[in-house]
Motif scaffolding. Structure first.
Motif, PDB file in Angstrom:
ATOM      1  N   ASN A   6       3.077  15.537   2.929  1.00 26.62           N
ATOM      2  CA  ASN A   6       1.917  14.910   2.281  1.00 26.62           C
ATOM      3  C   ASN A   6       1.157  16.076   1.672  1.00 26.62           C
ATOM      4  O   ASN A   6       0.500  16.815   2.401  1.00 26.62           O
ATOM      5  N   MET A  53       6.106   5.044   0.967  1.00 23.86           N
ATOM      6  CA  MET A  53       6.612   6.089   1.866  1.00 23.86           C
ATOM      7  C   MET A  53       7.852   5.564   2.596  1.00 23.86           C
ATOM      8  O   MET A  53       8.872   6.233   2.703  1.00 23.86           O
ATOM      9  N   PHE A 112      -1.158  11.369   8.381  1.00 21.78           N
ATOM     10  CA  PHE A 112      -0.179  10.975   7.358  1.00 21.78           C
ATOM     11  C   PHE A 112       1.155  11.692   7.553  1.00 21.78           C
ATOM     12  O   PHE A 112       2.210  11.122   7.296  1.00 21.78           O
ATOM     13  N   THR A 166      -4.707  14.009   3.827  1.00 26.39           N
ATOM     14  CA  THR A 166      -6.047  13.447   3.638  1.00 26.39           C
ATOM     15  C   THR A 166      -6.845  13.342   4.936  1.00 26.39           C
ATOM     16  O   THR A 166      -8.077  13.372   4.909  1.00 26.39           O
ATOM     17  N   GLN A 206      -5.281   2.796  -4.874  1.00 28.98           N
ATOM     18  CA  GLN A 206      -6.685   2.801  -4.423  1.00 28.98           C
ATOM     19  C   GLN A 206      -7.297   4.184  -4.222  1.00 28.98           C
ATOM     20  O   GLN A 206      -8.380   4.312  -3.694  1.00 28.98           O
ATOM     21  N   LYS A 207      -6.569   5.236  -4.654  1.00 24.35           N
ATOM     22  CA  LYS A 207      -7.143   6.575  -4.529  1.00 24.35           C
ATOM     23  C   LYS A 207      -7.700   6.970  -5.903  1.00 24.35           C
ATOM     24  O   LYS A 207      -8.497   6.238  -6.445  1.00 24.35           O
ATOM     25  N   ARG A 234       2.929   9.805  10.071  1.00 20.88           N
ATOM     26  CA  ARG A 234       3.523   8.563   9.538  1.00 20.88           C
ATOM     27  C   ARG A 234       4.961   8.811   9.077  1.00 20.88           C
ATOM     28  O   ARG A 234       5.836   7.980   9.280  1.00 20.88           O
ATOM     29  N   HIS A 259      -1.467  16.617   0.083  1.00 17.49           N
ATOM     30  CA  HIS A 259      -2.843  16.694   0.580  1.00 17.49           C
ATOM     31  C   HIS A 259      -2.904  15.841   1.832  1.00 17.49           C
ATOM     32  O   HIS A 259      -2.828  14.620   1.754  1.00 17.49           O
ATOM     33  N   ASP A 319       4.492  13.145  -0.803  1.00 18.60           N
ATOM     34  CA  ASP A 319       3.454  12.117  -0.809  1.00 18.60           C
ATOM     35  C   ASP A 319       2.221  12.768  -1.427  1.00 18.60           C
ATOM     36  O   ASP A 319       1.596  13.634  -0.823  1.00 18.60           O
ATOM     37  N   ILE A 349      -0.291  10.871  -2.583  1.00 15.80           N
ATOM     38  CA  ILE A 349      -1.068   9.638  -2.748  1.00 15.80           C
ATOM     39  C   ILE A 349      -2.536   9.931  -3.047  1.00 15.80           C
ATOM     40  O   ILE A 349      -3.128   9.346  -3.949  1.00 15.80           O
ATOM     41  N   SER A 350      -3.126  10.869  -2.305  1.00 16.02           N
ATOM     42  CA  SER A 350      -4.550  11.145  -2.530  1.00 16.02           C
ATOM     43  C   SER A 350      -4.769  12.312  -3.494  1.00 16.02           C
ATOM     44  O   SER A 350      -5.887  12.665  -3.813  1.00 16.02           O
ATOM     45  N   SER A 370       0.842  -1.195   0.000  1.00 21.18           N
ATOM     46  CA  SER A 370       0.000   0.000   0.000  1.00 21.18           C
ATOM     47  C   SER A 370       0.880   1.250   0.000  1.00 21.18           C
ATOM     48  O   SER A 370       2.107   1.156   0.035  1.00 21.18           O
ATOM     49  N   GLY A 371       0.273   2.405  -0.020  1.00 16.80           N
ATOM     50  CA  GLY A 371       1.011   3.667  -0.083  1.00 16.80           C
ATOM     51  C   GLY A 371       2.117   3.785   0.949  1.00 16.80           C
ATOM     52  O   GLY A 371       3.207   4.293   0.657  1.00 16.80           O
ATOM     53  N   THR A 372       1.850   3.306   2.129  1.00 20.33           N
ATOM     54  CA  THR A 372       2.833   3.407   3.207  1.00 20.33           C
ATOM     55  C   THR A 372       4.117   2.658   2.862  1.00 20.33           C
ATOM     56  O   THR A 372       5.212   3.071   3.259  1.00 20.33           O
TER      57      THR A 372
END
Ligand SMILES: *Cc1c(COP(=O)(O)O)cnc(C)c1O
Length: 357
Positions: free
Chosen positions: A132, A65, A87, A136, A186-187, A90, A134, A161, A163-164, A60-62
């Motif tokens: 990040n 990262m 995020f 999220t 998945q975004k 994270r 955005h 990041d 991601i979103s 996944s995205g993490t």
């Protein structure tokens, strides 16, 4: 079920079809072609500088990262981490775990990062910045050009990041001056979770090549080398990469990244206009097209999420921790239409009539 969360989101028909098929063997020239195309289109859609590379990680995205933190920073760096929510936190956790020296720029809920805030960190020996774009969790979109200018001026290695934000907001790596850009399947790509991607500028590729990362799976040197022949070091989530391929090609055919960003923007604006008369406050002053964070004035945000799910079969995105009762989020990414917006507005208006808002 109608899904307005921020990921996994609803997929388009073509994506669903591929998911229903057998998974093909992947050490083939046909699959390499798919990967080359994926790399090319992702780079085009973010306007990556010439000679950039894209790496696809099964995770996944993490996972991406973490791979980026491990492969582009070391104990000799000093990284500024913009932390405006879960995020951002994270990235803080990743620096802790991998013993990367860092300074945290902690923001208040809903706050954006300004030039003045960043200026305080000049002359401190900062070598990298993690953000990040955005956040999220709170729905705050930072100003990428403010961050990019600060990094350019101070020769700071910029990791974004997105991601979103990828495909939902305009993102121009070259103009921003970003060295690394991260996204996930998945975004706004609207595929199942399981693949994340990393775009590396030439400077980032060089950094990766020099890195002494201690990891088998997260060794990006290996990923780059395999990528030269359109392959990955280990078995990737083959189906998702095929789904990403179909989705990227469709976006290209429909007019490219600008028209996809516009499509999502129109959905977001339509929704925001139509909730005006409902007892909500939009809890961010700097919005991404991907998400609208809402604060119900009279009731618990978590109760709104539960009622929508149980009584109307509509999913919005609840928040965790301190924000659980304060805000919930409505996503605008994935296979959604204005008619779907209407269904959600009707449900909220019905709740309002029944005294549930
Ligand atoms: C979704 C998201 C991630 C990745 O989360 P995963 O659950 O690991 O896919 C990271 N950063 C941001 C800003 C996100 O929106």
């Amino acid at each position: 079920m109608l899904n307005f969360t921020v990921g996994p989101v609803q997929s388009f028909e073509s994506t669903l079809k591929i998911g229903a098929e057998h998974v093909p063997y992947f050490r083939t020239s046909e699959f390499s072609e798919v990967m080359f195309k994926n790399e090319e289109l992702v780079k085009r859609f973010v306007n990556a500088p010439k000679n950039s590379r894209t790496v696809f990680i099964t995770g996944s995205g993490t996972a991406s990262m973490e791979a980026v933190v491990m492969n582009t920073f070391s104990k000799d760096d000093l990284v500024l981490v913009v932390n405006g929510g879960s995020f951002g936190q994270r990235f803080v956790d990743l620096c802790e775990i991998h013993k990367i020296p860092y300074i945290e720029l902690k923001l208040n809920f809903g706050e954006t990062v300004t030039e003045e805030m960043l200026e305080k960190y000049t002359e401190r020996g900062i070598t990298g910045l993690l953000i990040n774009i955005h956040e999220t969790s709170t729905g705050v979109l930072y100003d990428k050009y403010t961050v990019g200018e600060f990094c350019k001026k101070n020769n700071i290695f910029l990791v974004v990041d997105a991601i979103s934000s990828f495909l939902a907001d305009e993102f121009d790596m070259e103009n921003i001056g970003a060295d690394v850009m991260i996204s996930g399947s998945q975004k706004a790509l609207a595929c199942p979770p399981g693949i994340s991607l990393i775009v590396l500028s030439p400077r980032a590729v060089e950094k990766v090549q020099k890195s002494e990362v201690r990891s088998l799976y997260f060794n990006l040197k290996d990923a780059l080398k395999n990528g030269e022949r359109g392959q990955t070091p280990f078995t990737p989530a083959v189906s998702i990469l095929l789904q990403i391929n179909a989705r990227l090609r469709e976006i290209e055919k429909a007019g490219g990244v600008k028209s996809e960003v516009n499509r999502i923007k129109e959905l977001a604006e339509d929704f925001r206009k139509r909730i005006n008369s409902l007892p909500f406050e939009i809890s961010s002053k700097s919005l991404s097209n991907a998400v609208t964070p809402l604060h119900p004035i009279n009731v618990s945000a978590y109760d709104v999420f539960l009622t929508l799910k149980e009584k109307y079969n509509i999913w919005v995105c609840p928040n965790g921790g301190e924000l659980k009762d304060k805000i919930f989020r409505v996503g605008h990414i994935g296979a959604l239409t204005k008619d779907d917006n209407t269904a959600l507005i009707n449900a909220l208006e019905d709740m309002n009539r029944k005294g549930l808002l």
